[in-house]
Design an enzyme around this catalytic site. Sequence first.
Site, PDB file in Angstrom:
ATOM      1  N   ASP A  91      68.896  -2.938  -2.560  1.00  0.00           N
ATOM      2  CA  ASP A  91      68.151  -3.411  -1.393  1.00  0.00           C
ATOM      3  C   ASP A  91      68.682  -2.741  -0.130  1.00  0.00           C
ATOM      4  O   ASP A  91      69.825  -2.261  -0.084  1.00  0.00           O
ATOM      5  CB  ASP A  91      68.203  -4.936  -1.276  1.00  0.00           C
ATOM      6  N   GLU A 153      72.143  -7.814  -1.430  1.00  0.00           N
ATOM      7  CA  GLU A 153      73.397  -7.706  -0.679  1.00  0.00           C
ATOM      8  C   GLU A 153      73.150  -7.756   0.823  1.00  0.00           C
ATOM      9  O   GLU A 153      73.938  -8.338   1.573  1.00  0.00           O
ATOM     10  CB  GLU A 153      74.114  -6.406  -1.049  1.00  0.00           C
TER      11      GLU A 153
END
Length: 446
Positions: A91, A153
């Site tokens: 991500d 994250e």
Amino acid sequence: MTDDLRHAVQKVLPGVRADLEALIRIPSVSADPAAAEDLRRCAEQTAQLFRAGAAQKVEILDDVPGGRPVVLAGCPAPPGRPTVLLYAHYDVQPTGDPDLWSSGPFEPHESGGRLYGRGSADDKAGIATHLAALRAHDGRPPVGVVVLIEGEEEIGSPALGAFLDRHRDKLAADVLVLADSENIEAGTPSFTTTLRGLANCVVEVRTLADAVHSGTYGGAAPDALTTLCRLLATLHDEHGHVAVNGLTTSRPPQTHYPIPRFRAEAGVLDGVTLLGSGTIAERIWTGPAATVLAIDAPSVPEAANALTATARAKVSLRLAPGDDAVRARAALAGHLRDHTPWGAHVEVTEAEIAQPYTVDTRGPAFAAARRAYRQAYGADVVDMGGGGAIPFVAEFAAAYPDAAFLITSPGGDPAGRAHSTDENLHLADFERACLAETLLLAELAH
């Protein structure tokens, strides 16, 4: 052996570079609820890449409610050899205004020896580094390997604890390599040995039942935006020290970080004074920081001559290693409530946290890592602090207290502009990082 592995890395690098660019093209922004399909597409693409000559078993796990898909890949350990867990995340941060980028945020391009694009350094380069190391070993590394690539994250890994609890046996490892940091400067291999934590709050102040005419009522009735500004100003004293009571500090790694270099890398304008006191390392690695991340208020083009009734802001603390994120978040919330001026109504919502962490650099795993990175870079490793948080570290350390932790750079450096416009990856250091991790797996086998 080293020469053979160098040749093997050079052989796989063109394909790995193409795979990295393909990943960058997927807008996997975890903070965007509308990007769920892109996150899944990026997880599926990542899994497919590890199936292509990198790992013997690959799966996508999506069994934690509210969590993003996690890619898990691996190779079993030969008898008597340790197991290494390789971590990265697919991500990325939001891009902000695309017009501020020199080219499309999700259209990778090379310029001046750097690869530009959102996620190029943070942290799709980490995925590519792990791919290179495993492919250089023909998918049969001399140690056991577990690869964990998560997809949240950048929003604090909220489902990670539940994921670790559910899949604890699959993730057990002797050494953890997190390719999610940066080198202190291009060409200098660096291990991040301290990480600051994170504690966020959202504060909303209300002063009026509704917006009212600024000429008719201004001068006596307080507007919410001015009230909020006065409240946010209490986060620092006149010298820029964080004024929230109860936060701690700790000692940084003994690595010099000159003030002129910091000003240049941070883009601090001429004449602007730096905040706080002490060395730069103390201020950005092992001291607290308070930041106003965002404010909800009328925009300038849409402003009316009216007193604002309600205003809201998101406030973030970075916490020194050794502090506790839950306690610090409560301290921040208490500060905001206690310092709201003029009797304004205030509501504070406690938001994301991440625990800080200090790495124990003793032991054979670190010695092996220093040898591997020295060979790859032609320079000794330096220890540095990390100003940002990696929630996975503290979570994993709690689950596996005996594991050794290596926090490395997949090619990022201070000029890489992670989280900013024109994020980029230093390609020469990316190649060195791929070689270093390949050599590290060989070193750990002994």
